[in-house]
Each structure stands twice: as C-alpha cells, then as structure tokens.
Scaffold this motif. Structure first.
Motif, PDB file in Angstrom:
ATOM      1  N   GLU A 198      53.243  31.065 -65.828  1.00 33.88           N
ATOM      2  CA  GLU A 198      52.442  31.289 -66.590  1.00 33.88           C
ATOM      3  C   GLU A 198      51.337  30.677 -67.366  1.00 33.88           C
ATOM      4  O   GLU A 198      51.378  29.157 -66.665  1.00 33.88           O
ATOM      5  CB  GLU A 198      52.524  31.236 -67.762  1.00 33.88           C
ATOM      6  CG  GLU A 198      54.171  32.580 -68.335  1.00 33.88           C
ATOM      7  CD  GLU A 198      54.733  32.357 -69.213  1.00 33.88           C
ATOM      8  OE1 GLU A 198      54.295  31.989 -70.244  1.00 33.88           O
ATOM      9  OE2 GLU A 198      56.113  32.666 -69.473  1.00 33.88           O
ATOM     10  N   MET A 199      50.291  31.322 -67.194  1.00 33.75           N
ATOM     11  CA  MET A 199      48.963  30.539 -67.130  1.00 33.75           C
ATOM     12  C   MET A 199      48.320  30.123 -68.448  1.00 33.75           C
ATOM     13  O   MET A 199      48.140  31.441 -69.205  1.00 33.75           O
ATOM     14  CB  MET A 199      48.064  31.080 -66.368  1.00 33.75           C
ATOM     15  CG  MET A 199      46.655  29.894 -65.990  1.00 33.75           C
ATOM     16  SD  MET A 199      45.020  30.953 -65.715  1.00 33.75           S
ATOM     17  CE  MET A 199      44.676  32.071 -66.034  1.00 33.75           C
TER      18      MET A 199
ATOM     19  N   SER B  31      30.320  23.704 -72.762  1.00 33.48           N
ATOM     20  CA  SER B  31      31.370  24.446 -72.137  1.00 33.48           C
ATOM     21  C   SER B  31      32.447  24.299 -71.165  1.00 33.48           C
ATOM     22  O   SER B  31      32.364  24.252 -69.820  1.00 33.48           O
ATOM     23  CB  SER B  31      31.617  25.558 -73.311  1.00 33.48           C
ATOM     24  OG  SER B  31      31.028  25.276 -74.478  1.00 33.48           O
ATOM     25  N   PHE B  32      33.816  23.965 -71.341  1.00 36.02           N
ATOM     26  CA  PHE B  32      34.777  23.640 -70.179  1.00 36.02           C
ATOM     27  C   PHE B  32      36.221  24.421 -70.603  1.00 36.02           C
ATOM     28  O   PHE B  32      36.263  24.367 -72.135  1.00 36.02           O
ATOM     29  CB  PHE B  32      35.314  22.300 -70.007  1.00 36.02           C
ATOM     30  CG  PHE B  32      34.168  21.456 -69.730  1.00 36.02           C
ATOM     31  CD1 PHE B  32      33.364  21.488 -68.291  1.00 36.02           C
ATOM     32  CD2 PHE B  32      32.933  20.802 -69.940  1.00 36.02           C
ATOM     33  CE1 PHE B  32      32.299  20.727 -67.714  1.00 36.02           C
ATOM     34  CE2 PHE B  32      31.288  19.580 -69.595  1.00 36.02           C
ATOM     35  CZ  PHE B  32      31.833  19.618 -68.829  1.00 36.02           C
ATOM     36  N   ALA B  33      36.634  24.997 -69.170  1.00 34.98           N
ATOM     37  CA  ALA B  33      37.990  25.148 -70.198  1.00 34.98           C
ATOM     38  C   ALA B  33      39.454  24.827 -69.434  1.00 34.98           C
ATOM     39  O   ALA B  33      38.736  24.044 -67.865  1.00 34.98           O
ATOM     40  CB  ALA B  33      38.275  27.048 -69.286  1.00 34.98           C
ATOM     41  N   TYR B  34      39.979  24.482 -69.765  1.00 37.01           N
ATOM     42  CA  TYR B  34      41.345  23.586 -69.644  1.00 37.01           C
ATOM     43  C   TYR B  34      42.376  24.690 -69.056  1.00 37.01           C
ATOM     44  O   TYR B  34      42.119  25.796 -70.099  1.00 37.01           O
ATOM     45  CB  TYR B  34      42.025  22.551 -70.710  1.00 37.01           C
ATOM     46  CG  TYR B  34      41.158  20.878 -71.063  1.00 37.01           C
ATOM     47  CD1 TYR B  34      41.730  20.151 -70.290  1.00 37.01           C
ATOM     48  CD2 TYR B  34      39.876  21.945 -71.759  1.00 37.01           C
ATOM     49  CE1 TYR B  34      40.700  18.908 -70.635  1.00 37.01           C
ATOM     50  CE2 TYR B  34      39.197  20.030 -72.130  1.00 37.01           C
ATOM     51  CZ  TYR B  34      39.448  18.839 -71.872  1.00 37.01           C
ATOM     52  OH  TYR B  34      38.975  18.291 -71.792  1.00 37.01           O
ATOM     53  N   VAL B  35      43.023  25.074 -67.920  1.00 39.22           N
ATOM     54  CA  VAL B  35      43.636  25.431 -67.496  1.00 39.22           C
ATOM     55  C   VAL B  35      45.217  24.811 -67.133  1.00 39.22           C
ATOM     56  O   VAL B  35      45.416  23.989 -66.505  1.00 39.22           O
ATOM     57  CB  VAL B  35      43.599  26.022 -66.304  1.00 39.22           C
ATOM     58  CG1 VAL B  35      44.701  27.460 -65.558  1.00 39.22           C
ATOM     59  CG2 VAL B  35      41.900  27.090 -66.649  1.00 39.22           C
ATOM     60  N   ARG B  36      46.059  25.406 -67.533  1.00 42.04           N
ATOM     61  CA  ARG B  36      47.566  24.778 -67.991  1.00 42.04           C
ATOM     62  C   ARG B  36      48.412  25.513 -66.999  1.00 42.04           C
ATOM     63  O   ARG B  36      48.253  26.845 -67.699  1.00 42.04           O
ATOM     64  CB  ARG B  36      48.335  23.901 -68.706  1.00 42.04           C
ATOM     65  CG  ARG B  36      49.532  23.811 -68.735  1.00 42.04           C
ATOM     66  CD  ARG B  36      49.945  22.943 -70.007  1.00 42.04           C
ATOM     67  NE  ARG B  36      49.752  23.822 -71.494  1.00 42.04           N
ATOM     68  CZ  ARG B  36      49.671  22.382 -72.403  1.00 42.04           C
ATOM     69  NH1 ARG B  36      50.133  21.702 -72.606  1.00 42.04           N
ATOM     70  NH2 ARG B  36      49.716  23.849 -73.504  1.00 42.04           N
ATOM     71  N   LEU B  37      48.960  25.674 -66.173  1.00 43.83           N
ATOM     72  CA  LEU B  37      49.808  26.448 -65.301  1.00 43.83           C
ATOM     73  C   LEU B  37      51.140  26.170 -65.287  1.00 43.83           C
ATOM     74  O   LEU B  37      51.398  24.684 -65.360  1.00 43.83           O
ATOM     75  CB  LEU B  37      49.888  26.037 -63.518  1.00 43.83           C
ATOM     76  CG  LEU B  37      50.349  27.035 -63.003  1.00 43.83           C
ATOM     77  CD1 LEU B  37      50.467  28.415 -63.063  1.00 43.83           C
ATOM     78  CD2 LEU B  37      50.503  27.230 -61.275  1.00 43.83           C
ATOM     79  N   VAL B  38      52.423  26.216 -66.341  1.00 42.05           N
ATOM     80  CA  VAL B  38      53.600  26.316 -66.433  1.00 42.05           C
ATOM     81  C   VAL B  38      54.275  27.381 -65.531  1.00 42.05           C
ATOM     82  O   VAL B  38      54.753  28.691 -65.305  1.00 42.05           O
ATOM     83  CB  VAL B  38      54.367  26.685 -68.197  1.00 42.05           C
ATOM     84  CG1 VAL B  38      55.352  25.900 -68.737  1.00 42.05           C
ATOM     85  CG2 VAL B  38      53.638  25.663 -68.687  1.00 42.05           C
ATOM     86  N   LEU B  39      54.867  26.407 -64.495  1.00 41.53           N
ATOM     87  CA  LEU B  39      56.151  26.953 -63.730  1.00 41.53           C
ATOM     88  C   LEU B  39      57.403  27.102 -64.033  1.00 41.53           C
ATOM     89  O   LEU B  39      57.696  26.166 -64.743  1.00 41.53           O
ATOM     90  CB  LEU B  39      55.921  26.111 -62.238  1.00 41.53           C
ATOM     91  CG  LEU B  39      54.534  26.209 -61.997  1.00 41.53           C
ATOM     92  CD1 LEU B  39      54.493  24.369 -60.136  1.00 41.53           C
ATOM     93  CD2 LEU B  39      54.103  27.156 -61.766  1.00 41.53           C
TER      94      LEU B  39
END
Length: 55
Positions: free
Chosen positions: A16-17, A47-55
């Motif tokens: 999930e991202m 502006s910046f986007a932080y992306v977190r990938l939850v495995l």
C-alpha cells in the motif's frame, strides 16, 4: 522511491502506498527522512510529495 536509469535492476513490489504533501507529512516520518538523507525538504521552497510504501 528512486528509479534507476536502466530498468534492468527494477524490482516489482506489492503493498500500500500513502502520500503526503510536505505540509501534511507526519512529523516522525519527516524527521526520519531528514536524518537519513541529511536534509529536510520541509525547509525548501515549493511543494513536495512524500511517498511511503507499506509492504
């Protein structure tokens, strides 16, 4: 997530991202990223986007 210049080393991941704009990123996540990469994007203009990938 960084993508190499050549896709020969690219690996598929399933999970999930979540993404956040720099003003909305959870504090602990922003602090961990700043410590890891020795720079805090929250201090930059724009502006910046932080992306977190939850495995």
């Amino acid at each position: 997530m960084a993508v190499p210049r050549s896709f020969a080393g690219l690996v598929g991941l399933q999970g999930e991202m979540e993404w956040f704009l720099n003003q909305d990123v959870p504090g602990a996540a922003a602090e961990a990223l700043a410590a890891r990469f020795e720079g805090d994007l929250r201090a930059e203009e724009g502006s910046f986007a932080y992306v977190r990938l939850v495995l």
